[in-house]
Write a protein that holds these residues in place. Structure first.
Motif, PDB file in Angstrom:
ATOM      1  N   SER A  18     -23.581 -21.654 -75.285  1.00 43.51           N
ATOM      2  CA  SER A  18     -25.000 -21.488 -75.591  1.00 43.51           C
ATOM      3  C   SER A  18     -25.201 -21.344 -77.095  1.00 43.51           C
ATOM      4  O   SER A  18     -24.247 -21.104 -77.855  1.00 43.51           O
ATOM      5  CB  SER A  18     -25.532 -20.225 -74.902  1.00 43.51           C
ATOM      6  OG  SER A  18     -24.937 -19.073 -75.497  1.00 43.51           O
ATOM      7  N   LYS A  19     -26.448 -21.448 -77.489  1.00 39.43           N
ATOM      8  CA  LYS A  19     -26.833 -21.222 -78.877  1.00 39.43           C
ATOM      9  C   LYS A  19     -26.428 -19.803 -79.304  1.00 39.43           C
ATOM     10  O   LYS A  19     -25.891 -19.609 -80.395  1.00 39.43           O
ATOM     11  CB  LYS A  19     -28.344 -21.420 -78.987  1.00 39.43           C
ATOM     12  CG  LYS A  19     -28.961 -21.125 -80.321  1.00 39.43           C
ATOM     13  CD  LYS A  19     -30.457 -21.415 -80.228  1.00 39.43           C
ATOM     14  CE  LYS A  19     -31.198 -21.033 -81.448  1.00 39.43           C
ATOM     15  NZ  LYS A  19     -32.622 -21.412 -81.361  1.00 39.43           N
ATOM     16  N   ASN A  20     -26.661 -18.816 -78.438  1.00 37.50           N
ATOM     17  CA  ASN A  20     -26.302 -17.430 -78.778  1.00 37.50           C
ATOM     18  C   ASN A  20     -24.801 -17.264 -78.991  1.00 37.50           C
ATOM     19  O   ASN A  20     -24.378 -16.505 -79.861  1.00 37.50           O
ATOM     20  CB  ASN A  20     -26.805 -16.445 -77.716  1.00 37.50           C
ATOM     21  CG  ASN A  20     -28.280 -16.123 -77.899  1.00 37.50           C
ATOM     22  OD1 ASN A  20     -28.852 -16.368 -78.955  1.00 37.50           O
ATOM     23  ND2 ASN A  20     -28.888 -15.576 -76.865  1.00 37.50           N
ATOM     24  N   LYS A  47     -31.041 -13.810 -84.745  1.00 34.80           N
ATOM     25  CA  LYS A  47     -31.673 -14.128 -83.455  1.00 34.80           C
ATOM     26  C   LYS A  47     -33.187 -13.929 -83.526  1.00 34.80           C
ATOM     27  O   LYS A  47     -33.949 -14.713 -82.956  1.00 34.80           O
ATOM     28  CB  LYS A  47     -31.084 -13.267 -82.336  1.00 34.80           C
ATOM     29  CG  LYS A  47     -29.692 -13.712 -81.923  1.00 34.80           C
ATOM     30  CD  LYS A  47     -29.172 -12.839 -80.794  1.00 34.80           C
ATOM     31  CE  LYS A  47     -27.822 -13.311 -80.308  1.00 34.80           C
ATOM     32  NZ  LYS A  47     -27.300 -12.424 -79.247  1.00 34.80           N
ATOM     33  N   GLY A  48     -33.624 -12.888 -84.233  1.00 33.41           N
ATOM     34  CA  GLY A  48     -35.055 -12.646 -84.403  1.00 33.41           C
ATOM     35  C   GLY A  48     -35.721 -13.809 -85.119  1.00 33.41           C
ATOM     36  O   GLY A  48     -36.804 -14.266 -84.737  1.00 33.41           O
ATOM     37  N   ARG A  49     -35.047 -14.316 -86.125  1.00 31.21           N
ATOM     38  CA  ARG A  49     -35.540 -15.480 -86.873  1.00 31.21           C
ATOM     39  C   ARG A  49     -35.626 -16.698 -85.959  1.00 31.21           C
ATOM     40  O   ARG A  49     -36.572 -17.463 -86.005  1.00 31.21           O
ATOM     41  CB  ARG A  49     -34.576 -15.718 -88.045  1.00 31.21           C
ATOM     42  CG  ARG A  49     -34.769 -16.987 -88.818  1.00 31.21           C
ATOM     43  CD  ARG A  49     -35.719 -16.788 -89.973  1.00 31.21           C
ATOM     44  NE  ARG A  49     -36.058 -18.007 -90.652  1.00 31.21           N
ATOM     45  CZ  ARG A  49     -36.611 -19.083 -90.116  1.00 31.21           C
ATOM     46  NH1 ARG A  49     -36.851 -19.140 -88.851  1.00 31.21           N
ATOM     47  NH2 ARG A  49     -36.931 -20.121 -90.851  1.00 31.21           N
ATOM     48  N   GLU A  50     -34.629 -16.883 -85.080  1.00 26.11           N
ATOM     49  CA  GLU A  50     -34.623 -18.003 -84.139  1.00 26.11           C
ATOM     50  C   GLU A  50     -35.774 -17.910 -83.132  1.00 26.11           C
ATOM     51  O   GLU A  50     -36.303 -18.923 -82.699  1.00 26.11           O
ATOM     52  CB  GLU A  50     -33.290 -18.059 -83.375  1.00 26.11           C
ATOM     53  CG  GLU A  50     -32.104 -18.488 -84.204  1.00 26.11           C
ATOM     54  CD  GLU A  50     -32.170 -19.918 -84.703  1.00 26.11           C
ATOM     55  OE1 GLU A  50     -32.732 -20.795 -84.012  1.00 26.11           O
ATOM     56  OE2 GLU A  50     -31.671 -20.166 -85.811  1.00 26.11           O
ATOM     57  N   GLU A  51     -36.119 -16.673 -82.746  1.00 22.97           N
ATOM     58  CA  GLU A  51     -37.209 -16.495 -81.777  1.00 22.97           C
ATOM     59  C   GLU A  51     -38.549 -16.888 -82.369  1.00 22.97           C
ATOM     60  O   GLU A  51     -39.418 -17.404 -81.676  1.00 22.97           O
ATOM     61  CB  GLU A  51     -37.245 -15.041 -81.278  1.00 22.97           C
ATOM     62  CG  GLU A  51     -36.147 -14.769 -80.261  1.00 22.97           C
ATOM     63  CD  GLU A  51     -35.947 -13.284 -80.006  1.00 22.97           C
ATOM     64  OE1 GLU A  51     -36.848 -12.483 -80.303  1.00 22.97           O
ATOM     65  OE2 GLU A  51     -34.858 -12.934 -79.496  1.00 22.97           O
ATOM     66  N   ILE A  52     -38.727 -16.643 -83.660  1.00 21.29           N
ATOM     67  CA  ILE A  52     -39.969 -17.030 -84.340  1.00 21.29           C
ATOM     68  C   ILE A  52     -40.046 -18.555 -84.398  1.00 21.29           C
ATOM     69  O   ILE A  52     -41.057 -19.152 -84.052  1.00 21.29           O
ATOM     70  CB  ILE A  52     -40.026 -16.430 -85.766  1.00 21.29           C
ATOM     71  CG1 ILE A  52     -40.090 -14.902 -85.669  1.00 21.29           C
ATOM     72  CG2 ILE A  52     -41.217 -16.974 -86.539  1.00 21.29           C
ATOM     73  CD1 ILE A  52     -39.796 -14.197 -86.977  1.00 21.29           C
ATOM     74  N   SER A  54     -37.039 -22.053 -84.218  1.00 21.45           N
ATOM     75  CA  SER A  54     -35.655 -22.517 -84.249  1.00 21.45           C
ATOM     76  C   SER A  54     -35.289 -23.011 -85.647  1.00 21.45           C
ATOM     77  O   SER A  54     -36.100 -23.636 -86.325  1.00 21.45           O
ATOM     78  CB  SER A  54     -35.444 -23.662 -83.253  1.00 21.45           C
ATOM     79  OG  SER A  54     -34.125 -24.184 -83.398  1.00 21.45           O
TER      80      SER A  54
END
Length: 157
Positions: A18-20, A47-52, A54
């Motif tokens: 996965s990406k994570n 991960k927080g940046r990715e949620e805002i 990709s």
């Protein structure tokens, strides 16, 4: 100036589940290089940046990054993934090139220059193909040196 990209930060990986998993692996590389005081906090910031939005910028490239107080030195980890990975990229294409940038809190101007140089370099089809087709990590590291030289030059301007 310290090296932005060290040989042990350049990896060729067959696949990630996965990406994570990819993000955690790359944070681990950066942590081993000694530039992260709190790897878990840095991973949470990435991960927080990715949620805002990709950081899959398209054309098979992702540039996950975070600027955080726990980062002690500007460093970049580079990963070529043989099996393309879904990164929820802007063009919906999976990625094979991931550049993770760890940025100290006070280096915003440098950070923007590095992102710009990296994005410009990776816009070129030949540059991306050369990186993806590297035979081994030593060859990949040699190719990545060209990017680092361009970045260092941009930072001294």
């Amino acid at each position: 100036m310290n090296r932005l990209i060290e040989p042990e930060l350049v990896k060729i990986v067959n696949s990630f589940d996965s990406k994570n998993d990819c993000l955690a692996y790359m944070v681990g590389l950066l942590a081993e290089s000694g530039c992260l005081n709190k790897p878990d906090r840095f991973l949470a910031a990435v991960k927080g940046r990715e949620e805002i939005m990709s950081t899959g910028i398209g054309r098979g490239v992702a540039i996950p990054h975070a600027r955080d107080l726990t980062v002690t030195a500007l460093k970049m980890a580079v990963c070529v993934i043989h099996e393309p990975l879904d990164f929820m990229s802007v063009d919906n294409l999976p990625v094979q090139l991931v550049f993770m940038i760890a940025v100290p809190q006070d280096l915003n101007k440098e950070y923007m220059k590095i992102l710009r140089v990296l994005a410009e370099y990776l816009r070129d089809d030949n540059n991306r193909t050369t990186l993806i087709n590297a035979r081994d990590e030593k060859e990949l590291y040699n190719e990545v040196q060209h990017i680092e030289e361009t970045m260092v030059n941009a930072l001294t301007i």
